[in-house]
Design a protein around this motif. Structure first.
Motif, short mmCIF file in Angstrom:
data_model
loop_
_atom_site.label_atom_id
_atom_site.label_comp_id
_atom_site.label_asym_id
_atom_site.label_seq_id
_atom_site.Cartn_x
_atom_site.Cartn_y
_atom_site.Cartn_z
N ILE A 269 1.63 5.80 7.49
CA ILE A 269 2.40 5.27 8.63
C ILE A 269 1.77 5.68 9.95
O ILE A 269 1.61 4.86 10.87
CB ILE A 269 3.86 5.76 8.54
CG1 ILE A 269 4.59 5.08 7.38
CG2 ILE A 269 4.60 5.48 9.86
CD1 ILE A 269 5.97 5.63 7.10
N HIS A 270 1.38 6.95 10.06
CA HIS A 270 0.78 7.43 11.31
C HIS A 270 -0.62 6.86 11.52
O HIS A 270 -0.98 6.48 12.64
CB HIS A 270 0.76 8.95 11.32
CG HIS A 270 2.11 9.57 11.45
ND1 HIS A 270 3.07 9.11 12.32
CD2 HIS A 270 2.70 10.64 10.81
CE1 HIS A 270 4.18 9.83 12.23
NE2 HIS A 270 3.97 10.78 11.32
N GLU A 271 -1.40 6.77 10.45
CA GLU A 271 -2.77 6.26 10.58
C GLU A 271 -2.80 4.79 10.98
O GLU A 271 -3.70 4.35 11.70
CB GLU A 271 -3.53 6.45 9.26
CG GLU A 271 -3.88 7.90 8.97
CD GLU A 271 -4.43 8.08 7.55
OE1 GLU A 271 -4.59 7.07 6.84
OE2 GLU A 271 -4.72 9.24 7.18
N HIS A 272 -1.80 4.03 10.54
CA HIS A 272 -1.77 2.60 10.84
C HIS A 272 -0.79 2.27 11.97
O HIS A 272 -0.55 1.09 12.25
CB HIS A 272 -1.41 1.82 9.57
CG HIS A 272 -2.47 1.87 8.52
ND1 HIS A 272 -3.49 0.94 8.44
CD2 HIS A 272 -2.69 2.76 7.50
CE1 HIS A 272 -4.28 1.23 7.41
NE2 HIS A 272 -3.82 2.34 6.84
N HIS A 273 -0.25 3.31 12.60
CA HIS A 273 0.64 3.14 13.76
C HIS A 273 1.79 2.19 13.45
O HIS A 273 2.16 1.35 14.30
CB HIS A 273 -0.16 2.64 14.96
CG HIS A 273 -1.41 3.44 15.24
ND1 HIS A 273 -1.37 4.74 15.72
CD2 HIS A 273 -2.73 3.14 15.07
CE1 HIS A 273 -2.60 5.19 15.85
NE2 HIS A 273 -3.44 4.27 15.46
N LEU A 274 2.37 2.32 12.27
CA LEU A 274 3.46 1.43 11.88
C LEU A 274 4.75 1.81 12.59
O LEU A 274 4.98 2.98 12.90
CB LEU A 274 3.67 1.49 10.37
CG LEU A 274 2.49 1.07 9.48
CD1 LEU A 274 2.90 1.11 8.01
CD2 LEU A 274 1.99 -0.32 9.86
N VAL B 165 12.94 4.50 13.01
CA VAL B 165 13.26 5.03 14.34
C VAL B 165 12.45 6.29 14.62
O VAL B 165 11.89 6.48 15.72
CB VAL B 165 14.77 5.32 14.46
CG1 VAL B 165 15.06 6.09 15.75
CG2 VAL B 165 15.56 4.02 14.42
N LEU B 166 12.36 7.18 13.64
CA LEU B 166 11.57 8.40 13.80
C LEU B 166 10.10 8.08 14.01
O LEU B 166 9.43 8.66 14.88
CB LEU B 166 11.74 9.30 12.56
CG LEU B 166 13.11 9.92 12.34
CD1 LEU B 166 13.15 10.62 10.98
CD2 LEU B 166 13.45 10.90 13.45
N ALA B 167 9.59 7.14 13.22
CA ALA B 167 8.18 6.78 13.32
C ALA B 167 7.86 6.14 14.67
O ALA B 167 6.77 6.32 15.22
CB ALA B 167 7.80 5.83 12.19
N ALA B 168 8.82 5.40 15.21
CA ALA B 168 8.61 4.73 16.49
C ALA B 168 8.35 5.71 17.62
O ALA B 168 7.66 5.39 18.60
CB ALA B 168 9.81 3.85 16.82
N ALA C 71 0.83 -1.21 0.00
CA ALA C 71 0.00 0.00 0.00
C ALA C 71 0.86 1.26 0.00
O ALA C 71 0.59 2.22 -0.74
CB ALA C 71 -0.94 -0.01 1.21
N MET C 72 1.92 1.27 0.82
CA MET C 72 2.79 2.44 0.89
C MET C 72 3.54 2.65 -0.43
O MET C 72 3.73 3.79 -0.88
CB MET C 72 3.79 2.30 2.04
CG MET C 72 3.17 2.44 3.41
SD MET C 72 4.41 2.51 4.75
CE MET C 72 5.04 0.82 4.73
#
Length: 219
Positions: free
Chosen positions: A210-215, A190-193, A70-71
């Motif tokens: 990424i943010h919507e699916h809390h990846l 790492v940033l997304a975490a 999807a991404m």
């Protein structure tokens, strides 16, 4: 993979076909820039973008294929010549580039294949499965100006090659003229975490996904 009649007609006339695979966990701006540079410099008719299926060479488990697919579609949605191809995700067992190239060669028997790789992939080429056969089927095009052809002078790195890498493979490698971009999927994860902004690292649609699916957040 089901393609529309218009896409099928367009692909029937492909003479220069780019092939760009990767984990895309997540896809970032350097991935997009590489494809755009390759299309412009190699005059490609089409680029197949292939998220990896079972990555035999990755020390860590990849994110779910549904999310990576999807991404990748979001990242390349604005590039009309880029077609996201899910065959490696659907393929059972380890995902090898040489198998994908054989399939594409059969589907496009009159096309020249161009394998697009990043600088990190370029450095690991000698360890690729059947790298000699890959070099026979496709012209390898790597990001960055420093090709360091001598890096492939050791034939011991490819015991299954049907020819001497030192004599033949460097002639099948081209450099894509583009600046090396400091984008790293590892850094992005790492940033997304820690829920930091990913602006300037990934396309906006990918950041939202990424943010919507809390990846990539710790469990």
């Amino acid at each position: 993979m089901s393609l529309s009649p218009a896409t099928q007609n367009a692909q029937a006339g492909v003479q220069r076909l780019g092939v760009f695979g990767g984990a895309f966990d997540p896809p970032h701006l350097a991935h997009v820039a590489l494809v755009e540079a390759a299309m412009a410099q190699l005059q490609l008719d089409l680029v197949r973008v292939l998220p990896t299926g079972q990555a035999w060479h990755k020390p860590r488990k990849l994110s779910d294929a549904v999310h990576r697919l999807a991404m990748t579609r979001l990242a390349f949605a604005h590039v009309p010549q880029a077609v996201v191809d899910e065959r490696e995700i659907l393929r059972a067992g380890p995902s090898y580039t040489v198998d994908t190239l054989h399939e594409l060669q059969h589907e496009h028997p009159h096309a020249q294949l161009y394998l697009l790789i990043g600088d990190d992939q370029r450095r690991s080429l000698p360890s690729w499965h059947q790298i000699g056969e890959i070099g026979r089927i496709a012209i390898i095009c790597a990001a960055g100006r420093d090709m360091a052809v001598h890096a492939w002078s050791d034939t011991s790195g490819a015991p299954d090659s049907p020819f001497s890498m030192s004599d033949t493979l460097p002639a099948r490698i081209r450099s894509l003229d583009m600046p090396l971009m400091p984008h790293s999927a590892t850094d992005i994860r790492v940033l997304a975490a820690t829920e930091q902004t990913l602006t300037g690292w990934v396309p906006p649609a990918v950041e939202r996904y990424i943010h919507e699916h809390h990846l990539y957040r710790p469990h």
